[in-house]
Motif scaffolding. Structure first.
Motif, PDB file in Angstrom:
ATOM      1  N   ARG A 227      25.184 152.175   1.653  1.00 44.46           N
ATOM      2  CA  ARG A 227      25.544 150.859   1.112  1.00 44.46           C
ATOM      3  C   ARG A 227      24.877 150.577  -0.223  1.00 44.46           C
ATOM      4  O   ARG A 227      24.579 149.431  -0.550  1.00 44.46           O
ATOM      5  N   LEU A 228      24.654 151.611  -1.000  1.00 43.85           N
ATOM      6  CA  LEU A 228      23.994 151.420  -2.295  1.00 43.85           C
ATOM      7  C   LEU A 228      24.834 150.582  -3.251  1.00 43.85           C
ATOM      8  O   LEU A 228      24.308 150.020  -4.215  1.00 43.85           O
ATOM      9  N   LEU A 265      15.762 151.534  -5.618  1.00 43.46           N
ATOM     10  CA  LEU A 265      16.026 151.871  -7.015  1.00 43.46           C
ATOM     11  C   LEU A 265      16.068 153.380  -7.211  1.00 43.46           C
ATOM     12  O   LEU A 265      16.943 153.904  -7.923  1.00 43.46           O
ATOM     13  N   SER A 266      15.158 154.103  -6.573  1.00 45.91           N
ATOM     14  CA  SER A 266      15.143 155.568  -6.694  1.00 45.91           C
ATOM     15  C   SER A 266      16.435 156.161  -6.159  1.00 45.91           C
ATOM     16  O   SER A 266      16.999 157.097  -6.746  1.00 45.91           O
ATOM     17  N   GLN A 267      16.922 155.634  -5.022  1.00 42.03           N
ATOM     18  CA  GLN A 267      18.165 156.151  -4.457  1.00 42.03           C
ATOM     19  C   GLN A 267      19.355 155.838  -5.366  1.00 42.03           C
ATOM     20  O   GLN A 267      20.270 156.655  -5.511  1.00 42.03           O
ATOM     21  N   ARG A 268      19.353 154.660  -6.002  1.00 35.33           N
ATOM     22  CA  ARG A 268      20.445 154.300  -6.913  1.00 35.33           C
ATOM     23  C   ARG A 268      20.448 155.211  -8.142  1.00 35.33           C
ATOM     24  O   ARG A 268      21.510 155.649  -8.596  1.00 35.33           O
ATOM     25  N   ILE A 269      19.264 155.489  -8.675  1.00 33.83           N
ATOM     26  CA  ILE A 269      19.171 156.381  -9.835  1.00 33.83           C
ATOM     27  C   ILE A 269      19.634 157.779  -9.460  1.00 33.83           C
ATOM     28  O   ILE A 269      20.373 158.438 -10.212  1.00 33.83           O
ATOM     29  N   ARG A 270      19.213 158.259  -8.293  1.00 33.30           N
ATOM     30  CA  ARG A 270      19.626 159.600  -7.865  1.00 33.30           C
ATOM     31  C   ARG A 270      21.133 159.682  -7.682  1.00 33.30           C
ATOM     32  O   ARG A 270      21.770 160.676  -8.060  1.00 33.30           O
ATOM     33  N   ARG A 271      21.737 158.630  -7.094  1.00 33.43           N
ATOM     34  CA  ARG A 271      23.194 158.619  -6.950  1.00 33.43           C
ATOM     35  C   ARG A 271      23.879 158.605  -8.323  1.00 33.43           C
ATOM     36  O   ARG A 271      24.888 159.300  -8.536  1.00 33.43           O
ATOM     37  N   ALA A 272      23.321 157.841  -9.264  1.00 38.56           N
ATOM     38  CA  ALA A 272      23.889 157.806 -10.612  1.00 38.56           C
ATOM     39  C   ALA A 272      23.820 159.184 -11.266  1.00 38.56           C
ATOM     40  O   ALA A 272      24.764 159.610 -11.946  1.00 38.56           O
ATOM     41  N   GLN A 273      22.713 159.897 -11.059  1.00 37.38           N
ATOM     42  CA  GLN A 273      22.606 161.248 -11.615  1.00 37.38           C
ATOM     43  C   GLN A 273      23.702 162.154 -11.065  1.00 37.38           C
ATOM     44  O   GLN A 273      24.345 162.905 -11.813  1.00 37.38           O
ATOM     45  N   GLU A 274      23.926 162.096  -9.776  1.00 36.47           N
ATOM     46  CA  GLU A 274      24.953 162.936  -9.164  1.00 36.47           C
ATOM     47  C   GLU A 274      26.344 162.606  -9.716  1.00 36.47           C
ATOM     48  O   GLU A 274      27.134 163.517 -10.013  1.00 36.47           O
ATOM     49  N   LEU A 275      26.636 161.325  -9.860  1.00 36.51           N
ATOM     50  CA  LEU A 275      27.949 160.931 -10.373  1.00 36.51           C
ATOM     51  C   LEU A 275      28.135 161.330 -11.829  1.00 36.51           C
ATOM     52  O   LEU A 275      29.222 161.733 -12.247  1.00 36.51           O
ATOM     53  N   LEU A 276      27.071 161.239 -12.625  1.00 33.17           N
ATOM     54  CA  LEU A 276      27.145 161.651 -14.029  1.00 33.17           C
ATOM     55  C   LEU A 276      27.390 163.149 -14.148  1.00 33.17           C
ATOM     56  O   LEU A 276      28.089 163.607 -15.055  1.00 33.17           O
ATOM     57  N   THR A 290      26.725 152.285  -7.745  1.00 28.34           N
ATOM     58  CA  THR A 290      25.324 152.460  -7.356  1.00 28.34           C
ATOM     59  C   THR A 290      24.596 151.142  -7.136  1.00 28.34           C
ATOM     60  O   THR A 290      23.384 151.139  -6.892  1.00 28.34           O
ATOM     61  N   GLY A 291      25.304 150.023  -7.225  1.00 30.03           N
ATOM     62  CA  GLY A 291      24.680 148.741  -6.972  1.00 30.03           C
ATOM     63  C   GLY A 291      23.838 148.205  -8.102  1.00 30.03           C
ATOM     64  O   GLY A 291      23.068 147.255  -7.919  1.00 30.03           O
TER      65      GLY A 291
END
Length: 331
Positions: A227-228, A265-276, A290-291
């Motif tokens: 649910r990010l 926040l760390s999980q949101r950044i990691r998800r953003a990295q994967e999507l990028l 990523t919320g």
């Protein structure tokens, strides 16, 4: 061994000699020697450098090259040193220092920091080692800023880690720097270890670290990760976990080493990295997914955490080849 033989394949050299700890050596061999099947770009060229043969724990190893060949590597890994009461051998110290002077990135695992410190590579820098030996490192090498409370320290060309599990964290951090977050996560999945623990997390907690799935947050963490895209608050997490916000914060410290909001926040950044790395989604959509809410918020947090803007990060890892779709093979 030639660093320039194939610029697309980086050489990782493990500096081995009598007295090394076999656990740290083994995990480095596993991370850098075995690419996940989802990796579409060239993996590392892994070599062992040391006097032959060497005794590592109960095993004897035959290195590929002498210690003098460390200077030709792109990255040199110095595993843990078994007896910190004894100075590491001069030939090892000299070879690691020569490799650094030649432009290699040097990383120590656990008490391997004593090798780097004796070679002067940590003078004036922040560094860490296993928490049980930080006082000895600080006393023996007063020019080193020893930090006993972190998992690993990245000074660019010189990196140090705490012991055991933190050594794995540093190895995955190096993979993340070289190949991106998606690839590092694929390696972590194959090894069944956490994909990303920030280097600044505490390496020692008063309560033992619970086994995976056997702690108060075992159901909450995957629930939150799914649910990010939602604006989760500490109160939302506490309600889902059926505990007070105060108790939630205490459990987060024990299990993750950080606060609920910092973990989110760390999980949101990691998800953003994967999507990028793996999609063509625009920054606005990634911010929503990523919320982060807005691209401005995403850019601010991403730049502060990763060190570069999202667009630069995407160009970098798209150029390096990325990771194949999960459907093309298991990790």
């Amino acid at each position: 061994m030639n660093r320039d033989a194939d610029p697309d394949v980086k050489t990782v050299a493990l500096a081995v000699t009598d007295g090394m700890l076999h656990f740290e050596l083994s995990l480095a061999l596993e991370v850098f020697g075995s690419p996940p099947v989802t990796v579409a770009h060239p993996w590392y060229r892994l070599v062992l450098c040391g006097p032959a043969p060497v005794q590592v724990g109960r095993f004897r190893l035959e290195p590929d090259h002498g210690l003098d060949q460390l200077r030709h590597a792109d990255t040199v890994i110095v595993p843990g040193w078994a007896d910190v009461d004894e100075d590491p051998p001069d030939d090892l110290v000299d070879a690691v220092r020569a490799a650094h002077d030649a432009g290699a990135r040097i990383a120590s695992l656990c008490t391997g920091a004593f090798v780097l410190a004796r070679g002067g590579l940590l003078d004036g820098l922040r560094a860490t080692t296993h928490w049980a030996h930080t006082d000895i490192l600080a006393e023996r090498h007063p020019l080193v800023e020893v930090d006993p409370d972190v998992l690993y320290v990245d000074n660019g060309s010189v990196l140090t880690s705490a012991g055991k599990a933190a050594a794995m964290d540093l190895c995955l951090h190096l993979v993340r720097l070289d190949h991106g977050s998606a690839t590092a996560n694929a390696v972590a999945r194959r090894l069944v270890v956490p994909p990303h623990r920030d280097g600044g997390q505490a390496q020692f907690v008063t309560s033992p670290m619970p086994a995976p799935g056997n702690h108060p947050l075992a159901d909450l963490l995957p629930w939150a990760i799914e649910r990010l895209d939602q604006p989760l608050t500490v109160e939302d997490l506490a309600r889902q976990a059926r505990m007070s916000s105060r108790h939630l914060g205490r459990h987060f410290r024990q299990v993750t080493g950080t606060t609920p909001l910092q973990w989110l926040l760390s999980q949101r950044i990691r998800r953003a990295q994967e999507l990028l790395e793996t999609t063509d989604q625009g920054i606005d959509l990634i911010a929503e997914t990523t919320g982060m809410g807005t691209s401005t918020t995403l850019r601010r947090h991403f730049h502060r955490t990763v060190g570069v803007p999202p667009d630069t990060y995407r160009r970098t890892f798209r150029t390096r080849g990325g990771v194949r779709s999960e459907q093309q093979g298991p990790s």
